[in-house]
Design a protein around this motif. Sequence first.
Motif, PDB file in Angstrom:
ATOM      1  N   PHE A  88      43.744  81.836  26.811  1.00 43.66           N
ATOM      2  CA  PHE A  88      42.432  81.896  27.482  1.00 43.66           C
ATOM      3  C   PHE A  88      42.295  80.778  28.500  1.00 43.66           C
ATOM      4  CE2 PHE A  88      37.972  80.569  27.684  1.00 43.66           C
ATOM      5  CZ  PHE A  88      37.434  81.715  28.240  1.00 43.66           C
ATOM      6  N   ALA A  89      42.755  79.569  28.162  1.00 45.62           N
ATOM      7  CA  ALA A  89      42.665  78.442  29.099  1.00 45.62           C
ATOM      8  C   ALA A  89      43.472  78.719  30.361  1.00 45.62           C
ATOM      9  CB  ALA A  89      43.140  77.162  28.420  1.00 45.62           C
ATOM     10  N   CYS A  90      44.674  79.255  30.222  1.00 49.62           N
ATOM     11  CA  CYS A  90      45.494  79.569  31.405  1.00 49.62           C
ATOM     12  C   CYS A  90      44.832  80.644  32.248  1.00 49.62           C
ATOM     13  CB  CYS A  90      46.891  80.014  30.967  1.00 49.62           C
ATOM     14  SG  CYS A  90      47.879  78.696  30.266  1.00 49.62           S
ATOM     15  N   TRP A  91      44.355  81.695  31.615  1.00 56.54           N
ATOM     16  CA  TRP A  91      43.705  82.778  32.361  1.00 56.54           C
ATOM     17  C   TRP A  91      42.454  82.263  33.065  1.00 56.54           C
ATOM     18  CZ3 TRP A  91      38.787  84.818  31.434  1.00 56.54           C
ATOM     19  CH2 TRP A  91      38.455  85.926  32.203  1.00 56.54           C
ATOM     20  N   ASP A  92      41.643  81.478  32.350  1.00 55.52           N
ATOM     21  CA  ASP A  92      40.399  80.967  32.911  1.00 55.52           C
ATOM     22  C   ASP A  92      40.683  80.017  34.070  1.00 55.52           C
ATOM     23  OD1 ASP A  92      37.540  80.773  32.887  1.00 55.52           O
ATOM     24  OD2 ASP A  92      37.796  78.731  32.096  1.00 55.52           O
ATOM     25  N   ARG A  93      41.680  79.178  33.954  1.00 57.82           N
ATOM     26  CA  ARG A  93      42.023  78.243  35.027  1.00 57.82           C
ATOM     27  C   ARG A  93      42.447  78.995  36.278  1.00 57.82           C
ATOM     28  NH1 ARG A  93      46.976  74.085  35.435  1.00 57.82           N
ATOM     29  NH2 ARG A  93      46.211  72.982  37.244  1.00 57.82           N
ATOM     30  N   ARG A  94      43.270  80.004  36.107  1.00 55.39           N
ATOM     31  CA  ARG A  94      43.713  80.788  37.267  1.00 55.39           C
ATOM     32  C   ARG A  94      42.527  81.455  37.946  1.00 55.39           C
ATOM     33  NH1 ARG A  94      47.234  85.823  35.994  1.00 55.39           N
ATOM     34  NH2 ARG A  94      45.163  86.426  35.369  1.00 55.39           N
ATOM     35  N   THR A  95      41.624  81.994  37.148  1.00 58.49           N
ATOM     36  CA  THR A  95      40.451  82.663  37.691  1.00 58.49           C
ATOM     37  C   THR A  95      39.538  81.678  38.419  1.00 58.49           C
ATOM     38  OG1 THR A  95      40.548  84.229  35.866  1.00 58.49           O
ATOM     39  CG2 THR A  95      38.490  84.132  37.096  1.00 58.49           C
ATOM     40  N   VAL A  96      39.327  80.517  37.827  1.00 61.69           N
ATOM     41  CA  VAL A  96      38.446  79.514  38.433  1.00 61.69           C
ATOM     42  C   VAL A  96      39.052  78.990  39.731  1.00 61.69           C
ATOM     43  CG1 VAL A  96      37.550  77.169  38.107  1.00 61.69           C
ATOM     44  CG2 VAL A  96      37.316  78.848  36.299  1.00 61.69           C
ATOM     45  N   ILE A  97      40.344  78.735  39.757  1.00 61.25           N
ATOM     46  CA  ILE A  97      40.989  78.224  40.974  1.00 61.25           C
ATOM     47  C   ILE A  97      40.890  79.251  42.092  1.00 61.25           C
ATOM     48  CG2 ILE A  97      43.232  77.633  41.975  1.00 61.25           C
ATOM     49  CD1 ILE A  97      43.880  76.193  39.368  1.00 61.25           C
ATOM     50  N   LYS A  98      41.130  80.514  41.783  1.00 66.15           N
ATOM     51  CA  LYS A  98      41.049  81.557  42.815  1.00 66.15           C
ATOM     52  C   LYS A  98      39.624  81.648  43.363  1.00 66.15           C
ATOM     53  CE  LYS A  98      41.853  86.440  43.621  1.00 66.15           C
ATOM     54  NZ  LYS A  98      42.176  87.720  43.020  1.00 66.15           N
ATOM     55  N   LYS A  99      38.637  81.622  42.487  1.00 67.52           N
ATOM     56  CA  LYS A  99      37.247  81.710  42.931  1.00 67.52           C
ATOM     57  C   LYS A  99      36.859  80.485  43.750  1.00 67.52           C
ATOM     58  CE  LYS A  99      32.630  82.765  41.369  1.00 67.52           C
ATOM     59  NZ  LYS A  99      31.786  83.147  40.274  1.00 67.52           N
ATOM     60  N   ALA A 100      37.303  79.289  43.323  1.00 67.43           N
ATOM     61  CA  ALA A 100      36.987  78.068  44.061  1.00 67.43           C
ATOM     62  C   ALA A 100      37.612  78.094  45.448  1.00 67.43           C
ATOM     63  CB  ALA A 100      37.467  76.847  43.280  1.00 67.43           C
ATOM     64  N   ARG A 101      38.832  78.583  45.563  1.00 64.64           N
ATOM     65  CA  ARG A 101      39.498  78.670  46.865  1.00 64.64           C
ATOM     66  C   ARG A 101      38.737  79.617  47.784  1.00 64.64           C
ATOM     67  NH1 ARG A 101      44.642  80.913  45.781  1.00 64.64           N
ATOM     68  NH2 ARG A 101      43.655  82.910  46.158  1.00 64.64           N
ATOM     69  N   ASP A 102      38.365  80.768  47.266  1.00 64.48           N
ATOM     70  CA  ASP A 102      37.614  81.733  48.082  1.00 64.48           C
ATOM     71  C   ASP A 102      36.264  81.156  48.528  1.00 64.48           C
ATOM     72  OD1 ASP A 102      39.695  83.473  47.750  1.00 64.48           O
ATOM     73  OD2 ASP A 102      38.704  84.680  46.185  1.00 64.48           O
ATOM     74  N   GLU A 103      35.584  80.442  47.623  1.00 65.88           N
ATOM     75  CA  GLU A 103      34.297  79.847  47.982  1.00 65.88           C
ATOM     76  C   GLU A 103      34.469  78.752  49.029  1.00 65.88           C
ATOM     77  OE1 GLU A 103      32.405  78.510  44.408  1.00 65.88           O
ATOM     78  OE2 GLU A 103      31.947  80.549  43.740  1.00 65.88           O
ATOM     79  N   ALA A 104      35.533  77.953  48.934  1.00 63.81           N
ATOM     80  CA  ALA A 104      35.768  76.885  49.902  1.00 63.81           C
ATOM     81  C   ALA A 104      36.036  77.457  51.288  1.00 63.81           C
ATOM     82  CB  ALA A 104      36.935  76.016  49.445  1.00 63.81           C
TER      83      ALA A 104
END
Length: 141
Positions: A88-104
């Motif tokens: 779950f931590a790996c999946w959540d980290r990947r999801t959060v990083i992708k969303k943060a990149r798109d928002e930036a």
Amino acid sequence: MLIKVWTVSLLTLLFVAFITPCPYGGEPVAFTQEDRERLIRLEVIIEEFKESVDKRFEQFDKRFEQMMNFLLILAGIFTTLTLGVIGFACWDRRTVIKKARDEAIEKIEREWKLQDLILALREIAKTNADVERVMRSFHLL
């Protein structure tokens, strides 16, 4: 196994003690009916003791096996939970990083409007030679 050897040794010792002639008197001591009855009672008591010890060891073995099975089940549960949390931590980290990149990227495009600025400078460069020279040096034209 040790109890069986001990029991057999004790019985043999008792048997030899009652049968062997007395070395001091010269006359062999004869068994009386009372001596035979004592030996029989002793054998019965030893057999009962042996059976009770065997039962206790069987109970102990069963209990030990139950405890080991319980520990294996607990180890399986904790392993599953640990792997689940790591996944779950790996999946959540990947999801959060992708969303943060798109928002930036979206924020940069929205607030700074770099693309619009570059297009505006290209328009100015058409009429101003200094701006054109600077934009060419930065490979923006």
